[in-house]
Scaffold this active site. Sequence first.
Site, PDB file in Angstrom:
ATOM      1  N   GLU A 265       5.035 -67.371 -23.102  1.00 28.19           N
ATOM      2  CA  GLU A 265       4.433 -66.031 -23.105  1.00 28.19           C
ATOM      3  C   GLU A 265       4.703 -65.308 -21.788  1.00 28.19           C
ATOM      4  O   GLU A 265       4.972 -64.111 -21.766  1.00 28.19           O
ATOM      5  CB  GLU A 265       2.930 -66.124 -23.385  1.00 28.19           C
ATOM      6  CG  GLU A 265       2.587 -66.602 -24.792  1.00 28.19           C
ATOM      7  CD  GLU A 265       3.084 -65.658 -25.888  1.00 28.19           C
ATOM      8  OE1 GLU A 265       2.916 -64.436 -25.755  1.00 28.19           O
ATOM      9  OE2 GLU A 265       3.649 -66.149 -26.891  1.00 28.19           O
TER      10      GLU A 265
ATOM     11  N   HIS B   6       7.110 -62.244 -22.236  1.00 26.51           N
ATOM     12  CA  HIS B   6       6.318 -61.004 -22.288  1.00 26.51           C
ATOM     13  C   HIS B   6       5.698 -60.629 -20.930  1.00 26.51           C
ATOM     14  O   HIS B   6       5.663 -59.465 -20.563  1.00 26.51           O
ATOM     15  CB  HIS B   6       5.198 -61.144 -23.318  1.00 26.51           C
ATOM     16  CG  HIS B   6       5.686 -61.548 -24.676  1.00 26.51           C
ATOM     17  ND1 HIS B   6       6.425 -60.701 -25.483  1.00 26.51           N
ATOM     18  CD2 HIS B   6       5.563 -62.703 -25.371  1.00 26.51           C
ATOM     19  CE1 HIS B   6       6.721 -61.319 -26.618  1.00 26.51           C
ATOM     20  NE2 HIS B   6       6.218 -62.538 -26.572  1.00 26.51           N
TER      21      HIS B   6
ATOM     22  N   HIS C  54      -2.737 -65.198 -29.116  1.00 29.67           N
ATOM     23  CA  HIS C  54      -1.326 -65.558 -29.195  1.00 29.67           C
ATOM     24  C   HIS C  54      -0.611 -65.030 -27.949  1.00 29.67           C
ATOM     25  O   HIS C  54       0.092 -65.762 -27.270  1.00 29.67           O
ATOM     26  CB  HIS C  54      -0.720 -64.982 -30.481  1.00 29.67           C
ATOM     27  CG  HIS C  54       0.686 -65.407 -30.736  1.00 29.67           C
ATOM     28  ND1 HIS C  54       1.359 -65.152 -31.901  1.00 29.67           N
ATOM     29  CD2 HIS C  54       1.564 -66.072 -29.967  1.00 29.67           C
ATOM     30  CE1 HIS C  54       2.580 -65.654 -31.843  1.00 29.67           C
ATOM     31  NE2 HIS C  54       2.737 -66.199 -30.683  1.00 29.67           N
TER      32      HIS C  54
END
Length: 248
Positions: free
Chosen positions: A112, A116, A62
């Site tokens: 992502e 992040h 993920h």
Amino acid sequence: MKPAARLGALCLALCCLGGARGLWRSDSHEWHKLIMVHHWPATVCEEVKKHCKDPPDYWTIHGLWPDRSEGCNRSWHFNPEEIKDLLPDMRIYWPDLLHPSPNGSLHLWKHEWEKHGTCAAQLEALNSQKKYFGKSLALSKELALNSTLQKLGITPSTYYQISDIKDALVSVYGVVPKIQCLPKQGGEDVQLLAQIEVCFSKDLRLQNCMEPGEPAPRGLEARPAASLGLEVCQDGILFYPALNKTNH
Ligand SMILES: *[C@@H]1O[C@H](CO)[C@@H](O)[C@H](O)[C@H]1NC(C)=O
Ligand SMILES: *[C@@H]1O[C@H](CO)[C@@H](O)[C@H](O)[C@H]1NC(C)=O
Ligand SMILES: *[C@@H]1O[C@H](CO)[C@@H](O)[C@H](O)[C@H]1NC(C)=O
Ligand SMILES: *[C@@H]1O[C@H](CO)[C@@H](O)[C@H](O)[C@H]1NC(C)=O
């Protein structure tokens, strides 16, 4: 700043210290550990039935998330050119289950990276898109979660005590992971195994995701999972569902 305003700001900061440890300084984008998150496609697709198309029958990545910060550099845009060499592996190990078109995974990778990766990039080992995605793939291969579970005899279509799964993973990795479930819903009689988080220190060594006695995470750390309706599993029994191919 006027003295009165400064006093107010100070009070705000101090008051927050008591309530939401760590969050009050989230503007500084300071974080402490990396969370390597794998999810189980059968459960994710159970949650969002209509989106999935031929989901894989193995645990997929993920993301790799710093624990307490997000969106650290809004001007550092995702550029697929930079990870060209990684694409074959990315498609296998890091597919976007919710946007399964041929180029659809770009949607997940962009998300992502921007949410992040731009924070993880504070580390020299992760300070480019190629390094961030490449290192994430490498950590995932090192963990080999998919085959590790199989070797531990933890296989789909089976009910488990959550403690059995946790203890088995501790026996292999030597650190405590965090296990998330899709909570029991209307038609279901039990929570479903959904996501497994394994944590790393800033020097990329395995570490416990939750120290003994650490309170359940709140705020930033809890949010990514919450967006999919996942929660830390309740103590007790969970079901590890098999992929229902006739569904997709
Ligand atoms: C994942 O594990 C299953 C067994 O649980 C195995 O059949 C499969 O080949 C593995 N897939 C990958 C991509 O590692
Ligand atoms: C944000 O990213 C851009 C593009 O890579 C870079 O030029 C800039 O220095 C970064 N800003 C910070 C504060 O790191
Ligand atoms: C898919 O991505 C590749 C590489 O980025 C690009 O060359 C191609 O045009 C894209 N295809 C579609 C349908 O967007
Ligand atoms: C798979 O899905 C179909 C259609 O939703 C359902 O009828 C069937 O019972 C499911 N099979 C299993 C093993 O869950």
